[in-house]
Write a protein that holds these residues in place. Sequence first.
Motif, PDB file in Angstrom:
ATOM      1  N   LEU A   1       1.317  -3.469  13.558  1.00 23.46           N
ATOM      2  CA  LEU A   1       2.870  -3.464  13.496  1.00 23.46           C
ATOM      3  C   LEU A   1       3.140  -3.020  12.221  1.00 23.46           C
ATOM      4  O   LEU A   1       4.090  -2.394  11.785  1.00 23.46           O
ATOM      5  N   ALA A   2       2.446  -3.550  10.989  1.00 23.86           N
ATOM      6  CA  ALA A   2       2.866  -3.193   9.481  1.00 23.86           C
ATOM      7  C   ALA A   2       2.718  -1.621   9.432  1.00 23.86           C
ATOM      8  O   ALA A   2       3.473  -0.935   8.824  1.00 23.86           O
ATOM      9  N   VAL A   3       1.575  -1.209   9.899  1.00 21.65           N
ATOM     10  CA  VAL A   3       1.273   0.241   9.755  1.00 21.65           C
ATOM     11  C   VAL A   3       2.345   1.109  10.542  1.00 21.65           C
ATOM     12  O   VAL A   3       2.790   1.997  10.084  1.00 21.65           O
ATOM     13  N   LEU A   4       3.013   0.568  11.825  1.00 20.63           N
ATOM     14  CA  LEU A   4       4.002   1.380  12.396  1.00 20.63           C
ATOM     15  C   LEU A   4       5.125   1.363  11.589  1.00 20.63           C
ATOM     16  O   LEU A   4       5.890   2.339  11.691  1.00 20.63           O
ATOM     17  N   VAL A   5       5.632   0.273  11.204  1.00 18.16           N
ATOM     18  CA  VAL A   5       6.787  -0.080  10.264  1.00 18.16           C
ATOM     19  C   VAL A   5       6.716   0.915   9.134  1.00 18.16           C
ATOM     20  O   VAL A   5       7.697   1.655   8.688  1.00 18.16           O
ATOM     21  N   ALA A   6       5.510   0.883   8.307  1.00 20.14           N
ATOM     22  CA  ALA A   6       5.407   1.799   7.183  1.00 20.14           C
ATOM     23  C   ALA A   6       5.355   3.399   7.348  1.00 20.14           C
ATOM     24  O   ALA A   6       6.150   3.988   6.917  1.00 20.14           O
ATOM     25  N   TRP A   7       4.804   3.621   8.648  1.00 25.07           N
ATOM     26  CA  TRP A   7       4.864   4.909   9.054  1.00 25.07           C
ATOM     27  C   TRP A   7       6.212   5.452   9.533  1.00 25.07           C
ATOM     28  O   TRP A   7       6.835   6.478   9.028  1.00 25.07           O
ATOM     29  N   ASN A   8       6.805   4.636  10.113  1.00 20.74           N
ATOM     30  CA  ASN A   8       8.458   4.936  10.391  1.00 20.74           C
ATOM     31  C   ASN A   8       9.345   4.989   9.331  1.00 20.74           C
ATOM     32  O   ASN A   8      10.255   5.822   9.293  1.00 20.74           O
ATOM     33  N   ALA A   9       9.040   4.248   8.447  1.00 23.95           N
ATOM     34  CA  ALA A   9       9.851   4.274   7.126  1.00 23.95           C
ATOM     35  C   ALA A   9       9.691   5.427   6.283  1.00 23.95           C
ATOM     36  O   ALA A   9      10.541   6.167   5.874  1.00 23.95           O
ATOM     37  N   TRP A  10       8.308   5.769   6.289  1.00 21.39           N
ATOM     38  CA  TRP A  10       7.882   7.008   5.543  1.00 21.39           C
ATOM     39  C   TRP A  10       8.216   8.487   6.262  1.00 21.39           C
ATOM     40  O   TRP A  10       9.050   9.275   5.856  1.00 21.39           O
ATOM     41  N   THR A  11       8.523   8.440   7.797  1.00 23.21           N
ATOM     42  CA  THR A  11       8.965   9.461   8.243  1.00 23.21           C
ATOM     43  C   THR A  11      10.359   9.629   8.318  1.00 23.21           C
ATOM     44  O   THR A  11      10.978  10.680   8.233  1.00 23.21           O
ATOM     45  N   THR A  12      11.279   8.665   7.861  1.00 24.17           N
ATOM     46  CA  THR A  12      12.743   8.404   8.028  1.00 24.17           C
ATOM     47  C   THR A  12      12.955   9.013   6.822  1.00 24.17           C
ATOM     48  O   THR A  12      13.842   9.685   6.599  1.00 24.17           O
ATOM     49  N   ARG A  13      12.243   8.629   5.586  1.00 29.79           N
ATOM     50  CA  ARG A  13      12.585   9.041   4.174  1.00 29.79           C
ATOM     51  C   ARG A  13      11.917  10.453   4.225  1.00 29.79           C
ATOM     52  O   ARG A  13      12.820  11.133   3.379  1.00 29.79           O
ATOM     53  N   ARG A  14      11.146  11.152   5.013  1.00 25.94           N
ATOM     54  CA  ARG A  14      10.543  12.381   4.729  1.00 25.94           C
ATOM     55  C   ARG A  14      11.590  13.197   5.430  1.00 25.94           C
ATOM     56  O   ARG A  14      12.244  14.290   5.309  1.00 25.94           O
ATOM     57  N   ASN A  15      12.292  12.743   6.534  1.00 30.22           N
ATOM     58  CA  ASN A  15      13.271  13.687   7.447  1.00 30.22           C
ATOM     59  C   ASN A  15      14.693  13.602   6.823  1.00 30.22           C
ATOM     60  O   ASN A  15      15.435  14.271   7.099  1.00 30.22           O
ATOM     61  N   THR A  16      14.987  12.481   5.977  1.00 30.23           N
ATOM     62  CA  THR A  16      16.185  12.530   5.357  1.00 30.23           C
ATOM     63  C   THR A  16      16.461  13.332   4.309  1.00 30.23           C
ATOM     64  O   THR A  16      15.514  13.523   3.312  1.00 30.23           O
ATOM     65  N   PRO A  17      17.607  14.489   4.332  1.00 32.59           N
ATOM     66  CA  PRO A  17      17.668  15.285   3.538  1.00 32.59           C
ATOM     67  C   PRO A  17      17.942  14.774   1.846  1.00 32.59           C
ATOM     68  O   PRO A  17      18.485  13.539   1.757  1.00 32.59           O
ATOM     69  N   ARG A  18      17.318  15.282   1.061  1.00 34.06           N
ATOM     70  CA  ARG A  18      17.548  14.920  -0.015  1.00 34.06           C
ATOM     71  C   ARG A  18      18.993  14.848  -0.714  1.00 34.06           C
ATOM     72  O   ARG A  18      19.387  15.945  -0.308  1.00 34.06           O
ATOM     73  N   GLN A  19      19.307  14.185  -1.454  1.00 29.89           N
ATOM     74  CA  GLN A  19      20.672  14.069  -1.884  1.00 29.89           C
ATOM     75  C   GLN A  19      20.846  14.326  -3.214  1.00 29.89           C
ATOM     76  O   GLN A  19      19.993  13.980  -4.302  1.00 29.89           O
ATOM     77  N   PRO A  20      21.903  14.646  -3.850  1.00 32.02           N
ATOM     78  CA  PRO A  20      22.503  15.064  -5.378  1.00 32.02           C
ATOM     79  C   PRO A  20      22.289  13.879  -6.222  1.00 32.02           C
ATOM     80  O   PRO A  20      22.636  12.781  -5.630  1.00 32.02           O
ATOM     81  N   GLU A  21      21.936  13.933  -7.161  1.00 33.64           N
ATOM     82  CA  GLU A  21      21.907  12.624  -8.035  1.00 33.64           C
ATOM     83  C   GLU A  21      23.573  12.303  -8.509  1.00 33.64           C
ATOM     84  O   GLU A  21      24.174  13.181  -8.718  1.00 33.64           O
ATOM     85  N   ALA A  22      23.665  11.035  -8.523  1.00 32.50           N
ATOM     86  CA  ALA A  22      24.931  10.622  -9.092  1.00 32.50           C
ATOM     87  C   ALA A  22      25.005  10.769 -10.458  1.00 32.50           C
ATOM     88  O   ALA A  22      24.149  10.255 -11.382  1.00 32.50           O
ATOM     89  N   VAL A  23      26.102  11.216 -11.147  1.00 29.19           N
ATOM     90  CA  VAL A  23      26.223  11.453 -12.427  1.00 29.19           C
ATOM     91  C   VAL A  23      27.523  10.644 -12.790  1.00 29.19           C
ATOM     92  O   VAL A  23      28.535  10.767 -12.433  1.00 29.19           O
ATOM     93  N   PRO A  24      27.508   9.680 -13.836  1.00 33.17           N
ATOM     94  CA  PRO A  24      28.596   8.936 -14.318  1.00 33.17           C
ATOM     95  C   PRO A  24      29.539   9.685 -15.243  1.00 33.17           C
ATOM     96  O   PRO A  24      29.070  10.735 -15.985  1.00 33.17           O
TER      97      PRO A  24
END
Length: 340
Positions: free
Chosen positions: A16-39
């Motif tokens: 279960l831990a491996v599946l959760v970690a793999w799902n989190a990694w896949t989600t992060r990998r497939n989520t488009p990179r976002q621009p940095e917020a600049v104050p």
Amino acid sequence: MSSFTVGLAILGGLVLAVLVAWNAWTTRRNTPRQPEAVPVATAEAAPGERTEPVLEADIAPLPAPERKPALDNLIDAIAPIAVDHVVTGDAALAAMPPTRRVGSKPFAVEGFNDAAQAWETPRAGQRYSKFQAGVQMANRNGALNEIEFSEFVMKAQAFADAIGGAPEFPEMLDVVNRARELDQFAGTHDAQLGFTLRARNAAWSPGYVQQHAGKHGFVAGAIPGRMVLPSAVNASSPILGLSFDPQAALAEDPAQSAIREVTLSLDVTHVARSEQPFVKMRDAAIALAASMDGMITDDNGQVIRAEALDVIGADLEHLYDTLDSRDLSAGSPQARRLFS
């Protein structure tokens, strides 16, 4: 509880831990990179006061386009139009044909402004002592043909009749032959380069691409999904273009739009050699690939090595020399019209 049951429970937990970690990694990998917020710091902010982060928006408007270049015997077939009296700009404008094209070629009428001692497109309030009508002999749609030449004659004659002028047309066969030769030269010396930057891992969001490109001088273009590197010399012809999927830029939530590739483009004949456009293109491609975790490829997805870029640069120098020898230097008004 037996040791066997405990072992199964532990194994199940690990799976279960491996599946959760793999799902989190896949989600992060497939989520488009976002621009940095600049104050953004403001003069009104008190010391220690919190400011809300905003995205960098260093997007300046494009410079105003330059005036259209005059007719030129190098690339235009020109018919002088003599008049026995001064013609006002208002009268000339009223006599202009409704369209400024002959088939696929630009058509133009110019008047000689005695006050300015120069040829120009007729303007209201000015006075002209003679005129000339012209049609471009070749462009990226091909050479001027007999049908287009005949249409040119009809349009120019109609304008001349309206202002009481007498046109003198060049020989059709001579013009058509010149047009074919010019088109043949243009066809063998046209050059439009493109590099594709492909994401190695995570995709990019439109904001991420815009922020990184903005750091290298690119600004928003007139079309969604397009940015340009402006020229300080020629406002009407940017040095480079950078484009990505326009649907990603127009999405309701662009931050969730995944872009896996962007294209860097250079219309070689439209940019002056002195601006070193290929050097800027190569440097921008290398820098963007490094900062965005991408790779430089051709249209077929093959990675382009640094030594290949050097070969392209050397080939372009020979092209520039050839264009210069024909008085069609890259970035000149004549070259931009011919290669359009």
